[in-house]
Design a protein around this motif. Structure first.
Motif, PDB file in Angstrom:
ATOM      1  N   CYS A  45       0.829  -1.210   0.000  1.00  0.00           N
ATOM      2  CA  CYS A  45       0.000   0.000   0.000  1.00  0.00           C
ATOM      3  C   CYS A  45       0.868   1.267   0.000  1.00  0.00           C
ATOM      4  O   CYS A  45       2.102   1.189   0.007  1.00  0.00           O
ATOM      5  CB  CYS A  45      -0.897   0.012   1.242  1.00  0.00           C
ATOM      6  N   GLY A  46       0.211   2.398   0.030  1.00  0.00           N
ATOM      7  CA  GLY A  46       0.904   3.678   0.050  1.00  0.00           C
ATOM      8  C   GLY A  46       1.770   3.866   1.279  1.00  0.00           C
ATOM      9  O   GLY A  46       2.833   4.480   1.219  1.00  0.00           O
ATOM     10  N   HIS A  47       1.314   3.341   2.413  1.00  0.00           N
ATOM     11  CA  HIS A  47       2.130   3.439   3.630  1.00  0.00           C
ATOM     12  C   HIS A  47       3.448   2.692   3.436  1.00  0.00           C
ATOM     13  O   HIS A  47       4.509   3.176   3.844  1.00  0.00           O
ATOM     14  CB  HIS A  47       1.375   2.865   4.836  1.00  0.00           C
ATOM     15  N   CYS A  48       3.386   1.534   2.828  1.00  0.00           N
ATOM     16  CA  CYS A  48       4.590   0.742   2.548  1.00  0.00           C
ATOM     17  C   CYS A  48       5.538   1.524   1.641  1.00  0.00           C
ATOM     18  O   CYS A  48       6.743   1.584   1.891  1.00  0.00           O
ATOM     19  CB  CYS A  48       4.223  -0.568   1.853  1.00  0.00           C
ATOM     20  N   GLU A  49       4.968   2.116   0.591  1.00  0.00           N
ATOM     21  CA  GLU A  49       5.772   2.912  -0.335  1.00  0.00           C
ATOM     22  C   GLU A  49       6.484   4.039   0.396  1.00  0.00           C
ATOM     23  O   GLU A  49       7.668   4.292   0.178  1.00  0.00           O
ATOM     24  CB  GLU A  49       4.884   3.498  -1.433  1.00  0.00           C
ATOM     25  N   GLY A  50       5.752   4.709   1.285  1.00  0.00           N
ATOM     26  CA  GLY A  50       6.322   5.819   2.041  1.00  0.00           C
ATOM     27  C   GLY A  50       7.425   5.381   2.983  1.00  0.00           C
ATOM     28  O   GLY A  50       8.444   6.070   3.129  1.00  0.00           O
ATOM     29  N   ALA A  51       7.231   4.239   3.637  1.00  0.00           N
ATOM     30  CA  ALA A  51       8.239   3.739   4.577  1.00  0.00           C
ATOM     31  C   ALA A  51       9.537   3.394   3.854  1.00  0.00           C
ATOM     32  O   ALA A  51      10.628   3.780   4.290  1.00  0.00           O
ATOM     33  CB  ALA A  51       7.700   2.501   5.313  1.00  0.00           C
ATOM     34  N   VAL A  52       9.426   2.701   2.727  1.00  0.00           N
ATOM     35  CA  VAL A  52      10.609   2.321   1.954  1.00  0.00           C
ATOM     36  C   VAL A  52      11.280   3.566   1.369  1.00  0.00           C
ATOM     37  O   VAL A  52      12.499   3.731   1.466  1.00  0.00           O
ATOM     38  CB  VAL A  52      10.242   1.305   0.843  1.00  0.00           C
ATOM     39  N   SER A  53      10.473   4.458   0.800  1.00  0.00           N
ATOM     40  CA  SER A  53      11.021   5.688   0.219  1.00  0.00           C
ATOM     41  C   SER A  53      11.739   6.522   1.271  1.00  0.00           C
ATOM     42  O   SER A  53      12.813   7.069   1.019  1.00  0.00           O
ATOM     43  CB  SER A  53       9.910   6.525  -0.424  1.00  0.00           C
ATOM     44  N   GLY A  54      11.146   6.620   2.441  1.00  0.00           N
ATOM     45  CA  GLY A  54      11.744   7.415   3.510  1.00  0.00           C
ATOM     46  C   GLY A  54      13.104   6.887   3.933  1.00  0.00           C
ATOM     47  O   GLY A  54      14.051   7.663   4.111  1.00  0.00           O
ATOM     48  N   GLU A  55      13.217   5.594   4.103  1.00  0.00           N
ATOM     49  CA  GLU A  55      14.502   5.000   4.508  1.00  0.00           C
ATOM     50  C   GLU A  55      15.553   5.147   3.415  1.00  0.00           C
ATOM     51  O   GLU A  55      16.696   5.495   3.691  1.00  0.00           O
ATOM     52  CB  GLU A  55      14.326   3.525   4.882  1.00  0.00           C
ATOM     53  N   LEU A  56      15.166   4.880   2.162  1.00  0.00           N
ATOM     54  CA  LEU A  56      16.131   4.974   1.076  1.00  0.00           C
ATOM     55  C   LEU A  56      16.562   6.415   0.822  1.00  0.00           C
ATOM     56  O   LEU A  56      17.699   6.670   0.444  1.00  0.00           O
ATOM     57  CB  LEU A  56      15.567   4.351  -0.206  1.00  0.00           C
ATOM     58  N   SER A  57      15.664   7.362   1.045  1.00  0.00           N
ATOM     59  CA  SER A  57      15.999   8.776   0.868  1.00  0.00           C
ATOM     60  C   SER A  57      17.073   9.230   1.844  1.00  0.00           C
ATOM     61  O   SER A  57      17.772  10.218   1.586  1.00  0.00           O
ATOM     62  CB  SER A  57      14.752   9.646   1.040  1.00  0.00           C
ATOM     63  N   GLU A  84      24.855  -2.195  -2.483  1.00  0.00           N
ATOM     64  CA  GLU A  84      23.621  -2.970  -2.330  1.00  0.00           C
ATOM     65  C   GLU A  84      23.341  -3.327  -0.870  1.00  0.00           C
ATOM     66  O   GLU A  84      22.185  -3.385  -0.452  1.00  0.00           O
ATOM     67  CB  GLU A  84      23.642  -4.228  -3.198  1.00  0.00           C
ATOM     68  N   GLU A  85      24.366  -3.544  -0.079  1.00  0.00           N
ATOM     69  CA  GLU A  85      24.143  -3.859   1.335  1.00  0.00           C
ATOM     70  C   GLU A  85      23.577  -2.663   2.098  1.00  0.00           C
ATOM     71  O   GLU A  85      22.783  -2.819   3.017  1.00  0.00           O
ATOM     72  CB  GLU A  85      25.425  -4.373   1.990  1.00  0.00           C
ATOM     73  N   THR A  86      23.956  -1.450   1.697  1.00  0.00           N
ATOM     74  CA  THR A  86      23.404  -0.236   2.304  1.00  0.00           C
ATOM     75  C   THR A  86      21.931  -0.121   1.950  1.00  0.00           C
ATOM     76  O   THR A  86      21.091   0.199   2.806  1.00  0.00           O
ATOM     77  CB  THR A  86      24.174   1.008   1.822  1.00  0.00           C
ATOM     78  N   VAL A  87      21.597  -0.411   0.697  1.00  0.00           N
ATOM     79  CA  VAL A  87      20.197  -0.383   0.253  1.00  0.00           C
ATOM     80  C   VAL A  87      19.412  -1.459   0.998  1.00  0.00           C
ATOM     81  O   VAL A  87      18.313  -1.219   1.499  1.00  0.00           O
ATOM     82  CB  VAL A  87      20.097  -0.570  -1.275  1.00  0.00           C
ATOM     83  N   ARG A  88      19.990  -2.654   1.116  1.00  0.00           N
ATOM     84  CA  ARG A  88      19.323  -3.763   1.799  1.00  0.00           C
ATOM     85  C   ARG A  88      19.035  -3.400   3.261  1.00  0.00           C
ATOM     86  O   ARG A  88      17.946  -3.652   3.773  1.00  0.00           O
ATOM     87  CB  ARG A  88      20.199  -5.022   1.730  1.00  0.00           C
ATOM     88  N   ALA A  89      19.998  -2.767   3.918  1.00  0.00           N
ATOM     89  CA  ALA A  89      19.818  -2.380   5.323  1.00  0.00           C
ATOM     90  C   ALA A  89      18.698  -1.343   5.468  1.00  0.00           C
ATOM     91  O   ALA A  89      17.902  -1.414   6.414  1.00  0.00           O
ATOM     92  CB  ALA A  89      21.123  -1.835   5.893  1.00  0.00           C
ATOM     93  N   ALA A  90      18.618  -0.401   4.539  1.00  0.00           N
ATOM     94  CA  ALA A  90      17.569   0.624   4.599  1.00  0.00           C
ATOM     95  C   ALA A  90      16.188   0.005   4.379  1.00  0.00           C
ATOM     96  O   ALA A  90      15.229   0.328   5.087  1.00  0.00           O
ATOM     97  CB  ALA A  90      17.844   1.714   3.567  1.00  0.00           C
ATOM     98  N   VAL A  91      16.079  -0.890   3.406  1.00  0.00           N
ATOM     99  CA  VAL A  91      14.808  -1.564   3.133  1.00  0.00           C
ATOM    100  C   VAL A  91      14.418  -2.420   4.331  1.00  0.00           C
ATOM    101  O   VAL A  91      13.251  -2.441   4.758  1.00  0.00           O
ATOM    102  CB  VAL A  91      14.892  -2.404   1.835  1.00  0.00           C
ATOM    103  N   ASP A  92      15.379  -3.109   4.931  1.00  0.00           N
ATOM    104  CA  ASP A  92      15.137  -3.925   6.115  1.00  0.00           C
ATOM    105  C   ASP A  92      14.652  -3.058   7.281  1.00  0.00           C
ATOM    106  O   ASP A  92      13.724  -3.427   8.003  1.00  0.00           O
ATOM    107  CB  ASP A  92      16.417  -4.671   6.505  1.00  0.00           C
ATOM    108  N   GLU A  93      15.260  -1.894   7.444  1.00  0.00           N
ATOM    109  CA  GLU A  93      14.872  -0.964   8.509  1.00  0.00           C
ATOM    110  C   GLU A  93      13.416  -0.528   8.339  1.00  0.00           C
ATOM    111  O   GLU A  93      12.710  -0.309   9.321  1.00  0.00           O
ATOM    112  CB  GLU A  93      15.801   0.260   8.506  1.00  0.00           C
ATOM    113  N   ALA A  94      12.973  -0.426   7.087  1.00  0.00           N
ATOM    114  CA  ALA A  94      11.583  -0.054   6.805  1.00  0.00           C
ATOM    115  C   ALA A  94      10.622  -1.213   7.058  1.00  0.00           C
ATOM    116  O   ALA A  94       9.412  -1.021   7.110  1.00  0.00           O
ATOM    117  CB  ALA A  94      11.453   0.430   5.362  1.00  0.00           C
TER     118      ALA A  94
END
Length: 102
Positions: A45-57, A84-94
Motif C-alpha cells: 500500500c501507500g504506507h509501505c511505499e512511504g516507509a521504503v522511500s523514507g529510509e532509502l531517501s 547494495e548492502e546499504t540499500v538492503r539495510a535501509a529496506v530492512d529498517e523499513a
C-alpha cells in the motif's frame, strides 16, 4: 492550458546567439545521475511505499526515490552507484525485504 513549443530555426540548430538550449538555464535532467530499479517484497500500500522511500531517501547521495507497491519496484536516483548492502539495510529498517535489482 497548453504550452507552446518553440521549434528550432531553419538552420537545423536548436541554439541561437540569444542563448538557446545552452544558456545555463536549470533543467530537470541530472547529469551523471545513476538510476537503479530494485525489487522489494512485502509492499502492499501507500504506507509501505512511504516507509521504503523514507529510509532509502536517507542514504547519502540519493536524490529521488519512487516506490510502487503494485509492482514491488523501487526506482532510486543517486549521484553514484549505491552499495547494495546499504540499500538492503535501509529496506530492512523499513520492514521489507530487498529481493535484488529489477
Amino acid at each position: 492550458m497548453t504550452a507552446e513549443i518553440e521549434t528550432p530555426a531553419a538552420t537545423g540548430s536548436c541554439c541561437s546567439p540569444a542563448g538557446g538550449c545552452h544558456s545555463g538555464e536549470a533543467t530537470d535532467v541530472q547529469v551523471g545521475a545513476v538510476t537503479t530499479v530494485y525489487r522489494v517484497s512485502g509492499m502492499t500500500c501507500g504506507h509501505c511505499e512511504g516507509a521504503v522511500s523514507g529510509e532509502l531517501s536517507g542514504i547519502e547521495g540519493v536524490s529521488s526515490v519512487k516506490a510502487v507497491a503494485a509492482t514491488g519496484e523501487v526506482t532510486v536516483i543517486s549521484v553514484a552507484p549505491l552499495d547494495e548492502e546499504t540499500v538492503r539495510a535501509a529496506v530492512d529498517e523499513a520492514g521489507y525485504e530487498l529481493v535484488g535489482r529489477a
